[in-house]
Design an enzyme around this catalytic site. Structure first.
Site, short mmCIF file in Angstrom:
data_model
loop_
_atom_site.label_atom_id
_atom_site.label_comp_id
_atom_site.label_asym_id
_atom_site.label_seq_id
_atom_site.Cartn_x
_atom_site.Cartn_y
_atom_site.Cartn_z
N GLU A 42 0.83 -1.21 0.00
CA GLU A 42 0.00 0.00 0.00
C GLU A 42 0.86 1.26 0.00
O GLU A 42 0.74 2.14 0.86
CB GLU A 42 -0.99 -0.02 1.16
N GLU A 67 -5.10 -8.54 -0.89
CA GLU A 67 -5.95 -8.26 0.28
C GLU A 67 -7.39 -8.14 -0.21
O GLU A 67 -7.69 -7.25 -1.03
CB GLU A 67 -5.52 -6.98 1.02
#
Length: 515
Positions: A196, A319
């Protein structure tokens, strides 16, 4: 009602055609020699240093009275092996970009402590580190997927980690590994270069991260793994298509093994809703967010195809899953939530999407494995239970490394307060032994659906079925009633001259097997 034109499952997600109550959804499944293999790694999992995922979850320490192997719970190992877990991602998540791997090697009493700044501000003693994780993956028979620290680490640090885990010759890092008790390398194949990067991994722009990725990837050398290592770029936040565009444009294909995508099924990030005490409104809008995965995968794939028409770069949805408010009375930084029939439906529908996009989606990681978010396992001290999501993933494990069977149909609609969703989700495959598996999900919270599947093209005649369902959407497995939701025999179908006539109950998941 006019006969509906058959269209691909990809288009059914956007279909606005309604079926009259009591109508039959006609499904066609075909053999196709050009169809891709459903990569087993689509069924991967995620274990972050977060809440009770590692400490109090997987890892209890070798002095615990709970049966364990070098500190890892034996009951969890057994359950995950039965799930056929293909890979496990670690140590994060956001935690990865504050994790320095050398803190977690060597004698445990000598390891420094760390404050988990992301998840609850707890102090960790680093008693679970690289050796512990990689040895656990060997026990599981799962490929490790290591997330490297780009946010607060260095190129040298990540390059050293690759050498430490993978190099069998003489070098500073392989000598250190041997000193710490491991002679042979683990040969880790999957490596994430940051996590991220657009957020907790550094709040970078796509252009800046692309350059950072190229730098890190250049120095991650491995001469021993067959085919080399798979370098995975930190991918987009849900519908950030510009992120995918910039990375595919600016990173050479030969440096890019996989590109990530993260997407959580969330009603509203400001008010995520309860994991158990929810209404049909909460169910509908959670599923609306979950089914957006079809659009995301399709649009990100189209961008990737512009730069990589041969599909050499895998899409890694590393994810995914449902995210609710934490269970009442638990630490808000630990992200502990229960797991209901809603989660079973969500898991089945999402996995069908991944299966149907197997040409590009070649790995995915459910968030997370134990005690966090949409977990497949929950623990309470010595107690352990498996969740409805566990049972769906175990049922769907028949698709691992099987050949995709293209499936076409037009879905009826699930209508709530004037909004609609496709009611039926499906995927199919044929395994190496010739067995056919068809997975079906009825998303509709109230209505059963009738389905007719033409299986004449498949060369199988005898079918059996398994179903996951319950009396209420809000039902779940608790430590007092651990088997409230388990797979049972499904008899709601007939085979009439090569056509399966199926009645699938509301909010249920079915897998049919034909031999």
């Amino acid at each position: 009602m006019k006969k509906a034109l058959l269209i691909t499952f990809l288009i059914t997600i956007c279909s606005q055609v309604n079926f009259a109550q009591g109508g039959v959804t006609v499904v066609t499944v075909k053999n196709n020699a050009d169809a891709p293999i459903i990569n087993k790694n689509i069924y991967g999992h995620f274990a972050e240093h977060l809440g009770r995922s590692i400490y109090g979850g997987f890892f209890v320490g070798d002095t615990s009275k709970i049966p364990n192997t070098k500190g890892v719970r034996n009951d969890i190992i057994k359950a995950l092996k039965e799930l056929k877990i293909p890979n496990l991602r670690w140590p994060g998540g956001c935690f990865a970009d504050t994790y320095h791997w050398k803190d977690g090697i060597g004698p445990q009493p000598e390891r420094p402590t760390i404050v988990n700044k992301w998840w609850g501000g707890t102090t960790e003693d680093n008693s679970f580190g690289t050796h512990d994780f990689l040895n656990m993956c060997e026990l599981l028979g799962a490929e490790p997927y290591l997330s490297g620290n780009v946010g607060s680490g260095t190129v040298q640090e990540l390059a050293d980690w690759v050498q430490y885990t993978n190099f069998s010759g003489k070098s500073p890092m392989s000598d250190l590994r041997k000193k710490n008790g491991r002679k042979e390398p683990w040969k880790v194949k999957f490596w994430g270069i940051g996590n991220e990067a657009w957020g907790c991994g550094g709040n970078m722009t796509a252009e800046y991260y692309a350059n950072e990725y190229r730098k890190y990837a250049t120095f991650m050398s491995d001469w021993e793994n067959t085919g080399g290592i798979t370098r995975i770029a930190s991918g987009s936040n849900s519908a950030d298509y510009n992120w995918t565009e910039v990375l595919m444009k600016n990173i050479p294909i030969n440096m890019l093994g996989g590109l990530g995508v993260h997407h959580y099924a969330v009603i509203d990030w400001g008010k995520k809703g309860d994991g158990v005490n929810f209404t049909e409104d909460g169910y509908f809008h959670t599923m609306q967010s979950a089914l957006k995965m079809e659009e995301l995968v399709t649009k990100h794939s189209a961008i990737m195809d512009k730069y990589d028409p041969e599909k050499k770069v895998a899409m890694i949805v590393d994810e995914w899953g449902a995210w609710y408010e934490v269970e009442q009375g638990t630490n808000p930084g630990f992200l502990y939530q229960q797991n209901t029939m809603r989660d079973a439906v969500l898991a089945g529908a999402t996995l069908n999407i991944f299966n149907n996009h197997a040409d590009r989606v070649r790995m995915a990681n459910l968030a997370q494995c134990v005690n966090v978010l949409q977990a497949v396992i929950l623990t309470d001290k010595a107690k352990m239970i498996t969740t409805p999501t566990y049972h769906v993933m175990k049922l769907y494990s028949v698709h691992q490394d099987a050949k995709l069977l293209p499936i076409s149909f037009q879905s009826p609609l699930y209508t709530f307060n004037g909004e609609t969703l496709p009611a039926i989700s499906a995927s199919a495959s044929k395994d190496k032994n010739g067995a056919v598996h068809i997975s079906l999900v009825n998303v509709d919270a109230k209505n059963k659906n009738k389905i007719e599947i033409d299986v004449n093209d498949l060369g199988v005649k005898n079918f059996t079925g398994t179903i996951i369902t319950s009396a209420k959407l809000q039902d779940y497995n608790s430590f007092d009633t651990p088997n409230k939701i388990v797979p049972t025999v499904f008899k709601g179908f007939e085979n009439k001259k090569g056509k399966l006539e199926i009645t699938i109950p509301p909010f249920s998941v079915v897998v049919l097997e034909g031999k």
